[in-house]
Design a protein around this motif. Structure first.
Motif, PDB file in Angstrom:
ATOM      1  N   PHE A  14       1.412  -1.945  -9.683  1.00 45.96           N
ATOM      2  CA  PHE A  14       0.698  -0.866 -10.510  1.00 45.96           C
ATOM      3  C   PHE A  14      -0.767  -1.243 -10.766  1.00 45.96           C
ATOM      4  O   PHE A  14      -1.230  -2.346 -10.481  1.00 45.96           O
ATOM      5  N   SER A  15      -1.416  -0.063 -10.613  1.00 43.74           N
ATOM      6  CA  SER A  15      -2.732  -0.154 -10.712  1.00 43.74           C
ATOM      7  C   SER A  15      -3.502   0.954 -11.459  1.00 43.74           C
ATOM      8  O   SER A  15      -2.831   1.942 -11.674  1.00 43.74           O
ATOM      9  N   GLU A  16      -4.764   0.660 -12.046  1.00 43.11           N
ATOM     10  CA  GLU A  16      -5.468   1.816 -12.674  1.00 43.11           C
ATOM     11  C   GLU A  16      -6.906   1.464 -12.679  1.00 43.11           C
ATOM     12  O   GLU A  16      -7.228   0.500 -12.536  1.00 43.11           O
ATOM     13  N   THR A  17      -7.439   2.616 -12.315  1.00 41.92           N
ATOM     14  CA  THR A  17      -8.930   2.568 -12.428  1.00 41.92           C
ATOM     15  C   THR A  17      -9.581   3.132 -13.690  1.00 41.92           C
ATOM     16  O   THR A  17      -9.324   4.104 -14.206  1.00 41.92           O
ATOM     17  N   LEU A  18     -10.387   2.085 -14.199  1.00 41.60           N
ATOM     18  CA  LEU A  18     -11.196   2.583 -15.483  1.00 41.60           C
ATOM     19  C   LEU A  18     -12.342   2.448 -15.683  1.00 41.60           C
ATOM     20  O   LEU A  18     -13.073   1.828 -14.793  1.00 41.60           O
ATOM     21  N   PRO A  19     -13.093   2.774 -16.547  1.00 41.24           N
ATOM     22  CA  PRO A  19     -14.612   2.723 -16.712  1.00 41.24           C
ATOM     23  C   PRO A  19     -15.100   1.290 -16.774  1.00 41.24           C
ATOM     24  O   PRO A  19     -14.274   0.485 -17.401  1.00 41.24           O
ATOM     25  N   CYS A  20     -15.948   1.125 -16.384  1.00 40.89           N
ATOM     26  CA  CYS A  20     -16.568  -0.357 -16.614  1.00 40.89           C
ATOM     27  C   CYS A  20     -17.212  -0.425 -17.817  1.00 40.89           C
ATOM     28  O   CYS A  20     -18.558  -0.558 -18.059  1.00 40.89           O
ATOM     29  N   LYS A  21     -16.254  -0.621 -18.875  1.00 42.26           N
ATOM     30  CA  LYS A  21     -16.835  -0.628 -20.478  1.00 42.26           C
ATOM     31  C   LYS A  21     -15.849  -1.821 -20.921  1.00 42.26           C
ATOM     32  O   LYS A  21     -14.650  -1.638 -20.683  1.00 42.26           O
ATOM     33  N   SER A  59     -16.551  -8.487 -14.968  1.00 40.83           N
ATOM     34  CA  SER A  59     -16.911  -7.157 -14.275  1.00 40.83           C
ATOM     35  C   SER A  59     -17.702  -6.362 -15.122  1.00 40.83           C
ATOM     36  O   SER A  59     -18.878  -6.084 -14.824  1.00 40.83           O
ATOM     37  N   VAL A  60     -17.356  -5.892 -16.399  1.00 42.63           N
ATOM     38  CA  VAL A  60     -18.244  -5.162 -17.332  1.00 42.63           C
ATOM     39  C   VAL A  60     -19.497  -5.775 -17.518  1.00 42.63           C
ATOM     40  O   VAL A  60     -20.510  -5.410 -17.567  1.00 42.63           O
ATOM     41  N   GLN A  61     -19.506  -7.093 -18.071  1.00 39.29           N
ATOM     42  CA  GLN A  61     -20.686  -7.760 -18.216  1.00 39.29           C
ATOM     43  C   GLN A  61     -21.532  -8.031 -16.923  1.00 39.29           C
ATOM     44  O   GLN A  61     -23.070  -7.735 -17.264  1.00 39.29           O
ATOM     45  N   HIS A  62     -21.202  -8.283 -15.673  1.00 41.31           N
ATOM     46  CA  HIS A  62     -22.225  -8.481 -14.643  1.00 41.31           C
ATOM     47  C   HIS A  62     -22.246  -7.621 -13.532  1.00 41.31           C
ATOM     48  O   HIS A  62     -23.050  -7.552 -12.756  1.00 41.31           O
ATOM     49  N   THR A  66     -19.730   1.599 -12.371  1.00 41.34           N
ATOM     50  CA  THR A  66     -19.427   2.721 -13.456  1.00 41.34           C
ATOM     51  C   THR A  66     -17.622   2.435 -13.567  1.00 41.34           C
ATOM     52  O   THR A  66     -17.443   2.945 -14.655  1.00 41.34           O
ATOM     53  N   LEU A  67     -17.281   2.006 -12.684  1.00 41.52           N
ATOM     54  CA  LEU A  67     -15.632   1.902 -12.623  1.00 41.52           C
ATOM     55  C   LEU A  67     -15.280   0.476 -12.203  1.00 41.52           C
ATOM     56  O   LEU A  67     -15.733  -0.216 -11.411  1.00 41.52           O
ATOM     57  N   VAL A  68     -14.066  -0.096 -12.806  1.00 40.95           N
ATOM     58  CA  VAL A  68     -13.410  -1.171 -12.208  1.00 40.95           C
ATOM     59  C   VAL A  68     -11.848  -0.862 -11.945  1.00 40.95           C
ATOM     60  O   VAL A  68     -11.388  -0.114 -12.793  1.00 40.95           O
ATOM     61  N   ARG A  69     -11.458  -1.441 -10.898  1.00 42.82           N
ATOM     62  CA  ARG A  69      -9.884  -1.246 -10.570  1.00 42.82           C
ATOM     63  C   ARG A  69      -9.172  -2.446 -10.815  1.00 42.82           C
ATOM     64  O   ARG A  69      -9.681  -3.446 -10.452  1.00 42.82           O
ATOM     65  N   VAL A  84      -9.037  -7.590  -9.689  1.00 48.00           N
ATOM     66  CA  VAL A  84      -9.933  -6.783 -10.661  1.00 48.00           C
ATOM     67  C   VAL A  84     -11.061  -6.501  -9.526  1.00 48.00           C
ATOM     68  O   VAL A  84     -11.535  -7.180  -8.762  1.00 48.00           O
ATOM     69  N   SER A  85     -11.217  -5.351  -9.062  1.00 48.88           N
ATOM     70  CA  SER A  85     -12.262  -4.853  -8.040  1.00 48.88           C
ATOM     71  C   SER A  85     -13.298  -4.229  -8.658  1.00 48.88           C
ATOM     72  O   SER A  85     -13.096  -3.271  -9.587  1.00 48.88           O
ATOM     73  N   ASP A  86     -14.609  -4.348  -8.198  1.00 50.02           N
ATOM     74  CA  ASP A  86     -15.756  -3.519  -8.690  1.00 50.02           C
ATOM     75  C   ASP A  86     -16.709  -3.261  -7.141  1.00 50.02           C
ATOM     76  O   ASP A  86     -16.433  -3.917  -5.956  1.00 50.02           O
ATOM     77  N   LYS A  87     -17.525  -2.463  -7.447  1.00 49.55           N
ATOM     78  CA  LYS A  87     -18.525  -2.333  -6.215  1.00 49.55           C
ATOM     79  C   LYS A  87     -19.706  -3.195  -6.176  1.00 49.55           C
ATOM     80  O   LYS A  87     -20.751  -3.075  -5.312  1.00 49.55           O
ATOM     81  N   CYS A  88     -19.609  -4.198  -7.062  1.00 49.62           N
ATOM     82  CA  CYS A  88     -21.066  -5.138  -7.330  1.00 49.62           C
ATOM     83  C   CYS A  88     -20.685  -6.076  -6.342  1.00 49.62           C
ATOM     84  O   CYS A  88     -19.675  -6.925  -5.951  1.00 49.62           O
ATOM     85  N   ARG A  89     -21.791  -6.492  -5.297  1.00 55.48           N
ATOM     86  CA  ARG A  89     -21.505  -7.609  -4.131  1.00 55.48           C
ATOM     87  C   ARG A  89     -21.867  -9.074  -4.611  1.00 55.48           C
ATOM     88  O   ARG A  89     -21.440  -9.951  -4.126  1.00 55.48           O
TER      89      ARG A  89
END
Length: 138
Positions: A14-21, A59-62, A66-69, A84-89
């Protein structure tokens, strides 16, 4: 729109894309708790909830994204992978906070609870994942 969906691959998940908050940490916990309960892996709920909390909070802190999966996959009868995935390298660093520091222990907690964890760099960012195994009763 935020949606929870089953994985389309051979491994159930299961997966969910969430606001990075910060508020998304509780939704991620609910996703993990519900998934593990559905699979009858109640013995992993406490560890899974704590691991996903730390990874999403990082992910939220660093990340500044805008989104985290968040996803959870059942890798074997007694094993799950929390991702947990995000677009930050920028890659997360396992820190060594001082005794009086109020932050910096998240990845140490993940390291302690997970059978294995790592970060996979992607062209678009990164994927941080941890695998949990149901421990045999003593």
């Amino acid at each position: 729109m935020i949606a929870t969906r089953s994985s389309d691959v051979d491994v159930p998940g299961f997966s969910e894309t969430l606001p990075c908050k910060a508020e998304s940490v509780s939704r991620a916990r609910r996703l993990i708790r519900t998934s593990l309960n559905t699979w009858g892996l109640d013995g992993l709920i406490d560890s899974g909830v704590l691991v996903v909390s730390e990874l999403v909070a990082n992910s939220v802190q660093h990340s500044g994204c805008t989104l985290v999966r968040v996803s959870v996959q059942r890798r074997a009868e007694d094993r799950v992978r929390v991702t947990v995935s995000d677009k930050c390298r920028d890659m997360p660093v396992l820190g060594g906070p001082g005794a009086d520091d109020e932050t910096g222990r998240g990845l140490a907690i993940v390291e302690y609870l997970a059978d294995v964890w790592t970060v996979d760099r992607r062209r678009w960012g990164k994927v941080v994942w941890a695998e949990l195994i149901v421990k045999a009763s003593a």
